[in-house]
Enzyme design. Structure first.
Site, PDB file in Angstrom:
ATOM      1  N   ASP A 132      42.422  18.844  82.476  1.00  0.00           N
ATOM      2  CA  ASP A 132      43.783  19.358  82.593  1.00  0.00           C
ATOM      3  C   ASP A 132      43.778  20.884  82.505  1.00  0.00           C
ATOM      4  OD1 ASP A 132      46.444  20.030  82.420  1.00  0.00           O
ATOM      5  OD2 ASP A 132      46.798  19.034  80.491  1.00  0.00           O
ATOM      6  N   GLU A 163      24.847  45.074  72.357  1.00  0.00           N
ATOM      7  CA  GLU A 163      24.539  45.083  70.926  1.00  0.00           C
ATOM      8  C   GLU A 163      25.787  44.597  70.189  1.00  0.00           C
ATOM      9  OE1 GLU A 163      23.347  49.006  69.800  1.00  0.00           O
ATOM     10  OE2 GLU A 163      21.836  49.170  71.365  1.00  0.00           O
ATOM     11  N   GLU A 179      27.907  43.482  67.333  1.00  0.00           N
ATOM     12  CA  GLU A 179      27.997  43.497  65.874  1.00  0.00           C
ATOM     13  C   GLU A 179      28.969  42.406  65.404  1.00  0.00           C
ATOM     14  OE1 GLU A 179      27.243  48.341  65.609  1.00  0.00           O
ATOM     15  OE2 GLU A 179      29.241  47.521  65.273  1.00  0.00           O
ATOM     16  N   GLU A 191      24.427  46.169  59.258  1.00  0.00           N
ATOM     17  CA  GLU A 191      25.095  47.323  59.887  1.00  0.00           C
ATOM     18  C   GLU A 191      25.797  48.178  58.828  1.00  0.00           C
ATOM     19  OE1 GLU A 191      25.777  49.387  62.116  1.00  0.00           O
ATOM     20  OE2 GLU A 191      24.508  48.684  63.753  1.00  0.00           O
ATOM     21  N   GLU A 246      24.016  43.021  62.851  1.00  0.00           N
ATOM     22  CA  GLU A 246      23.772  43.142  64.290  1.00  0.00           C
ATOM     23  C   GLU A 246      22.496  42.388  64.634  1.00  0.00           C
ATOM     24  OE1 GLU A 246      24.283  47.027  66.136  1.00  0.00           O
ATOM     25  OE2 GLU A 246      22.373  46.770  67.208  1.00  0.00           O
ATOM     26  N   HIS A 278      27.971  48.092  71.780  1.00  0.00           N
ATOM     27  CA  HIS A 278      27.378  49.065  72.690  1.00  0.00           C
ATOM     28  C   HIS A 278      26.674  48.303  73.807  1.00  0.00           C
ATOM     29  CE1 HIS A 278      27.000  51.479  68.698  1.00  0.00           C
ATOM     30  NE2 HIS A 278      28.221  51.524  69.184  1.00  0.00           N
ATOM     31  N   ARG A 312      25.600  60.109  69.530  1.00  0.00           N
ATOM     32  CA  ARG A 312      26.302  58.834  69.385  1.00  0.00           C
ATOM     33  C   ARG A 312      27.816  59.000  69.258  1.00  0.00           C
ATOM     34  NH1 ARG A 312      22.438  54.714  67.987  1.00  0.00           N
ATOM     35  NH2 ARG A 312      20.386  55.651  67.926  1.00  0.00           N
ATOM     36  N   GLU A 353      24.188  53.654  78.191  1.00  0.00           N
ATOM     37  CA  GLU A 353      24.755  52.917  77.071  1.00  0.00           C
ATOM     38  C   GLU A 353      26.235  53.268  76.951  1.00  0.00           C
ATOM     39  OE1 GLU A 353      24.461  52.521  72.193  1.00  0.00           O
ATOM     40  OE2 GLU A 353      23.180  53.933  73.261  1.00  0.00           O
ATOM     41  N   ARG A 368      29.421  52.920  74.928  1.00  0.00           N
ATOM     42  CA  ARG A 368      29.576  52.649  73.501  1.00  0.00           C
ATOM     43  C   ARG A 368      30.997  52.222  73.098  1.00  0.00           C
ATOM     44  NH1 ARG A 368      25.526  54.251  70.323  1.00  0.00           N
ATOM     45  NH2 ARG A 368      26.864  54.821  68.557  1.00  0.00           N
TER      46      ARG A 368
END
Length: 470
Positions: A51, A130, A132, A212, A220, A269, A339, A358, A360
């Site tokens: 359904d 990655e 977390e 973390e 993580e 990330h 970062r 990457e 983030r």
């Protein structure tokens, strides 16, 4: 794996039940089970009916019948059920036309991979998230017309240093100091290892696991990069395994982006690279050892970041993490090693094969099929249109003087803002029919009616603290 091989695998493992799973529109795994006698080679073409009107964001009740068609390549033995059970992830189809369903997230991911090949830019897009998460010992919450609350607890919570635990043995990580002391401060090493080994037992490659930054059990576990569709499937297994391993041990796992006030939120990330055969497209002789195509790809993500966030950060709670001036990368800039930028070029290895982008900003509340596909489409748009990302920003963004900071654009400040950005900027997602206008419209409508407005209309508990005596 062929249907014949799946049936042989079932026999070898004495399978009694088959669990058919698929992803709903917002991003929760759904399932039903059939006895093994109901599975035959024809099942992989005929599918199973269900359904569709009972699935969030899908069919109206007058057109509710849908099919889920198992993908034989996804067969795995469930590690938690008492009875030997094979899991098959399915694709959704219309029972009359047999066409793939436009709102099936897995169908969108399949179309994204096909579109990449059609462009000639590359053959395979690799994704490495990655993700977390938090491990809590107790979670209570309620939301009524006349009241609302939440209460979180954890043996690791710094707020429990004074609790009578008979005895309280201490070693509770302070706020923002969870990255990453050894046990006994880290109390979940064994639990994360069990999660890791369970994932590996399912054929999911794991690179590492660790505590973390936040107090109260933030962790993580990193999966090794895989092609887009495979990684989106794996992300669902990842969430399923972590929740069930924790539950079995008397804990609870959440991928909610910001469950704790004044401590680090939970991000995801996301690493992305494009290859043709054994040639990495993003390796070159430009900034940080990347190619011109990689810089254009960065330009595409930065240009479309506001609308991407509607898929990569799709909850109202996501924007409790994405607040300027705090730990989340909200400023739309790129850098190597830095970062505090929304996009980072990792510098762990000089190998051309390690060159990747990457991104983030995303968080793990997202629907991986939709989020990974949207990121890839932004990357391709950047490459196809040679979008210049500007100069890199290698300074600490949080230390910039106001005049420099004012020149930086930011990610959206709310889900409502991200959805408005998606409405204004989604043509790049429609290329190759990867996302359809129907998907965009329903996503905005569903999120607005079911999440944005209900949160916007409710008094917040902290407002009583601020205003009750006004």
């Amino acid at each position: 794996m062929t249907p014949e091989q799946v049936l042989a695998m079932a026999k070898e493992n004495d399978v009694k039940m088959v669990d058919i799973r698929f992803m709903d529109f917002p991003g929760i795994w759904q399932h039903f089970s059939v006895p093994i006698g109901e599975l035959n080679e024809g099942s992989f073409e005929d599918g199973f009916g269900f359904d569709g009107s009972s699935i969030r964001g899908w069919q109206p009740i007058n057109a509710s019948d849908m099919l889920v068609i198992p993908d034989s390549d996804t067969a795995k033995i469930d590690p938690f059920f008492k009875v030997s059970t094979m899991v098959l992830i399915g694709d959704i189809a219309d029972p009359i036309t047999r066409e793939a369903y436009s709102r099936d997230p897995r169908n969108i991911a399949k179309k994204a991979e096909a579109y990449l090949k059609s462009t000639g830019i590359g053959e395979t897009v690799f994704i490495g998230p990655e993700a977390e998460f938090f491990i809590f010992d107790d979670i209570r919450y309620d939301s009524q017309r006349n009241g609302a609350f939440y209460a979180i607890d954890s043996v690791e919570g710094i707020w429990n240093t004074g609790r009578c635990e008979e005895p309280n043995l201490g070693y509770k990580p302070r706020h923002k100091e969870g990255y990453f002391p050894v046990p006994p401060t880290d109390k979940f090493q064994d639990l994360r290892t069990e999660m890791t080994l369970t994932l590996e037992g399912l054929g999911i490659d794991i690179e590492c696991q660790h505590h973390e930054v936040a107090t109260s059990g933030q962790g993580e576990i990193d999966m090794r990069f895989k092609p887009l569709l495979q990684m989106a499937d794996q992300l669902m297994w990842f969430k399923y395994v972590l929740k069930n391993v924790a539950y079995k041990a008397g804990h609870t796992v959440t991928f909610m982006p910001k469950p704790l006030f004044e401590d680090n939120g939970t991000g995801m990330h996301t690493h992305i690279s494009i290859w043709t055969g054994d040639k990495p497209l993003f390796a070159g002789d430009k900034y940080a050892g990347v190619s011109q195509e990689a810089l254009y790809a960065i330009g595409g993500i930065l240009k479309h970041c506001k609308s991407l966030c509607a898929f990569t950060n799709p909850t109202t709670n996501s924007y409790k993490r994405l607040v300027p001036g705090f730990e989340a990368p909200v400023n739309l800039a790129y850098s190597s090693r830095n970062r505090s930028a929304a996009i980072r070029i990792p510098m762990y290895s000089a190998s051309p094969k390690a060159k990747r982008i990457e991104f983030r900003t995303p968080d793990p509340s997202c629907n991986g099929y939709l989020a990974f596909s949207a990121i890839m489409m932004a990357v391709l748009d950047g490459i196809e249109n040679k979008i210049d990302p500007g100069d890199p920003l290698d300074k600490n963004i949080y230390d910039l003087p106001p005049e420099e900071l004012s020149e930086l654009d930011s990610a959206p400040g709310s889900l409502e803002e991200a959805l408005a950005a998606l409405e204004a900027d989604h043509d790049f997602l429609l290329k190759g029919d990867v996302f359809t206008q129907d998907v965009i419209d329903m996503w905005v409508e569903y999120k607005t009616e079911n999440e944005v407005n209900p949160v916007k209309l409710r008094p917040h508990p902290h407002e009583f603290h601020l205003y009750y005596d006004i």
